[in-house]
Enzyme design. Structure first.
Site, short mmCIF file in Angstrom:
data_model
loop_
_atom_site.label_atom_id
_atom_site.label_comp_id
_atom_site.label_asym_id
_atom_site.label_seq_id
_atom_site.Cartn_x
_atom_site.Cartn_y
_atom_site.Cartn_z
CE LYS A 264 -5.50 -8.41 -1.92
NZ LYS A 264 -5.28 -8.16 -0.51
CE LYS B 155 -12.05 -3.28 -0.02
NZ LYS B 155 -11.55 -3.16 1.34
CE LYS C 57 -4.14 -1.68 2.42
NZ LYS C 57 -5.01 -1.45 3.59
P1 TYM Z 1 -10.57 -6.07 4.65
O1 TYM Z 1 -11.63 -5.09 5.03
O2 TYM Z 1 -9.58 -5.67 3.61
O3 TYM Z 1 -11.23 -7.41 4.17
C1 TYM Z 1 -12.23 -8.08 4.92
C2 TYM Z 1 -12.05 -9.59 4.79
O4 TYM Z 1 -12.15 -10.00 3.43
C3 TYM Z 1 -11.06 -10.85 3.10
N1 TYM Z 1 -10.75 -10.72 1.67
C4 TYM Z 1 -10.66 -11.74 0.81
N2 TYM Z 1 -10.82 -13.06 0.98
C5 TYM Z 1 -10.68 -13.85 -0.11
N3 TYM Z 1 -10.40 -13.38 -1.35
C6 TYM Z 1 -10.23 -12.06 -1.57
N4 TYM Z 1 -9.95 -11.61 -2.79
C7 TYM Z 1 -10.35 -11.17 -0.45
N5 TYM Z 1 -10.25 -9.83 -0.31
C8 TYM Z 1 -10.50 -9.56 0.99
C9 TYM Z 1 -9.94 -10.37 3.99
O5 TYM Z 1 -8.94 -11.35 4.14
C10 TYM Z 1 -10.66 -10.04 5.26
O6 TYM Z 1 -10.79 -11.18 6.07
N6 TYM Z 1 -7.15 -5.78 8.31
C11 TYM Z 1 -8.46 -6.30 7.97
C12 TYM Z 1 -9.56 -5.85 8.91
C13 TYM Z 1 -9.31 -6.10 10.37
C14 TYM Z 1 -9.35 -7.35 11.04
C15 TYM Z 1 -9.11 -7.04 12.43
C16 TYM Z 1 -9.54 -8.66 10.64
C17 TYM Z 1 -9.06 -5.15 11.31
N7 TYM Z 1 -8.94 -5.72 12.54
C18 TYM Z 1 -9.07 -8.06 13.38
C19 TYM Z 1 -9.49 -9.67 11.60
C20 TYM Z 1 -9.26 -9.37 12.96
C21 TYM Z 1 -8.83 -5.83 6.59
O7 TYM Z 1 -8.36 -4.81 6.12
O8 TYM Z 1 -9.78 -6.55 5.97
#
Ligand code: TYM
Length: 336
Positions: free
Chosen positions: A199, A202, A112
């Protein structure tokens, strides 16, 4: 009951199909077997520039989508991260336990920040994974249901839990539970429909590769129909040789609760066109009621906000207890 915790960012408005299949779908299932805590991570969302009105709207929109996807406030704790101040508080403590080099090795940060350039990258983005560590440890979660791209952050969580436990506790009375990632292999990484080597996300290079759940279903159907496959004709699950087709089979199988071999059999001798057209239809049928339910929750903001308020109250009870133990063990004088 073992406990799970996970979070999702409200940044983009609509969830995409990767978010749903990789994470949210598991969250729904785990409500029945686990003590489940799920949150909309607005603190994480401000690590990149945000418009205040949009953030507010998108946070409610994220909660509405989670409810529409099947989270049930009677069977899980659904809340907004900023409603529980202990996240920021434990986040600070964890920052002071994390090595600078250790944080520098987080691949999501490297990706990022490389895209944004050093001057536009905030310190918040740098310590983002450490806040995530605090999110997880506050609830003494046994497992963290996420997609593959979050594995490294859960590993960091384990490292820091062990570090804290060793430095500030006793072996028979550890402060933190050391959590496991809960990553379902089949759907851990859903790929971009136009570029099945990366993957779905967005920041996709082409909007045609990204399926947003709240987009007009017809527009998403088109994206499935024009998904990139290969020059062969056989419908077979083989992620190495046929990444595009395999991704479509994974999505199809998961949305219809069919097995991949069953689909291979059903489509034996048929062309890619048939698979894509049918999958487009399957998706539209699944997403239409999801969109309707999301609108229903959004249409009643009072109910939505009261669900979130109740969730925050339940979450705070757990988080406050952990933070009190932490503050005591690191040597803070209690406030009288
Ligand atoms: P975020 O908001 O980017 O994504 C949310 C969840 O979606 C999953 N994900 C995917 N899984 C499979 N294929 C894909 N192409 C794909 N794109 C996204 C992500 O792995 C995620 O599980 N840092 C985290 C948010 C967070 C969090 C936490 C998660 C903050 N605190 C504590 C677990 C525990 C994030 O940015 O997810």
């Amino acid at each position: 009951r073992p406990r799970v915790l996970s979070g999702i960012q409200p940044t983009a408005g609509s969830f995409h199909l990767g978010n749903y299949l990789g994470a949210v779908r598991q969250w729904v299932a785990l409500q029945d077997t686990h003590d489940a805590f799920y949150m909309v991570v607005d603190l994480h969302a401000i690590t990149v520039p945000q418009d205040p009105a949009e953030l507010r709207a998108n946070t409610r929109l994220a909660a509405a989508q989670l409810l529409a996807a099947g989270l049930d406030p009677d069977r899980c704790t659904l809340f907004v991260q900023s409603h529980v101040p202990e996240h920021a508080q434990l986040g600070w403590v964890m920052n002071c336990l994390t090595g600078f080099g250790e944080a520098s090795r987080m691949t999501q940060f490297k990706d990022k920040s490389a895209k944004q350039g050093a001057d536009r990258t905030t310190v918040g983005l740098f310590t983002y994974p450490v806040l995530q560590v605090a999110d997880i440890l506050l609830y003494q979660a046994n497992a963290v249901p996420v997609g593959e791209d979050q594995r490294q952050h859960v590993e960091l969580t384990r490292d820091l839990a062990v570090r804290f436990n060793t430095r500030f506790g006793t072996a028979d009375d550890p402060t933190f539970i050391v959590p496991e990632p809960y990553i379902v292999k089949e759907t851990a990484k859903i790929y971009d429909l136009q570029d099945p080597a990366v993957k779905m996300s967005k920041s996709a290079s082409s909007p045609k590769g990204l399926v947003n759940l709240l987009d007009e279903p017809k527009a998403s159907a088109k994206k499935f129909k024009s998904a990139v496959t290969d020059t062969d004709t056989v419908i077979r699950f083989d992620p190495e040789v046929k990444p595009g087709v395999s991704n479509l089979l994974t999505i199809y199988a998961t949305l219809t609760q069919t097995s991949v071999p069953e689909l291979e059999e059903r489509y034996a001798g048929k062309g890619y066109g048939a698979l894509k057209t049918d999958l487009a239809e399957v998706f539209v049928e699944w997403v239409t009621p999801f969109r309707d339910r999301t609108q229903e929750y959004l249409g009643d903001p009072e109910t939505l906000d009261s669900i979130l308020a109740k969730g925050a109250e339940k979450a705070r009870a757990v988080a406050a207890e952990t933070l009190a133990t932490v503050y005591d063990r690191i040597g803070f004088v209690p406030a009288k």
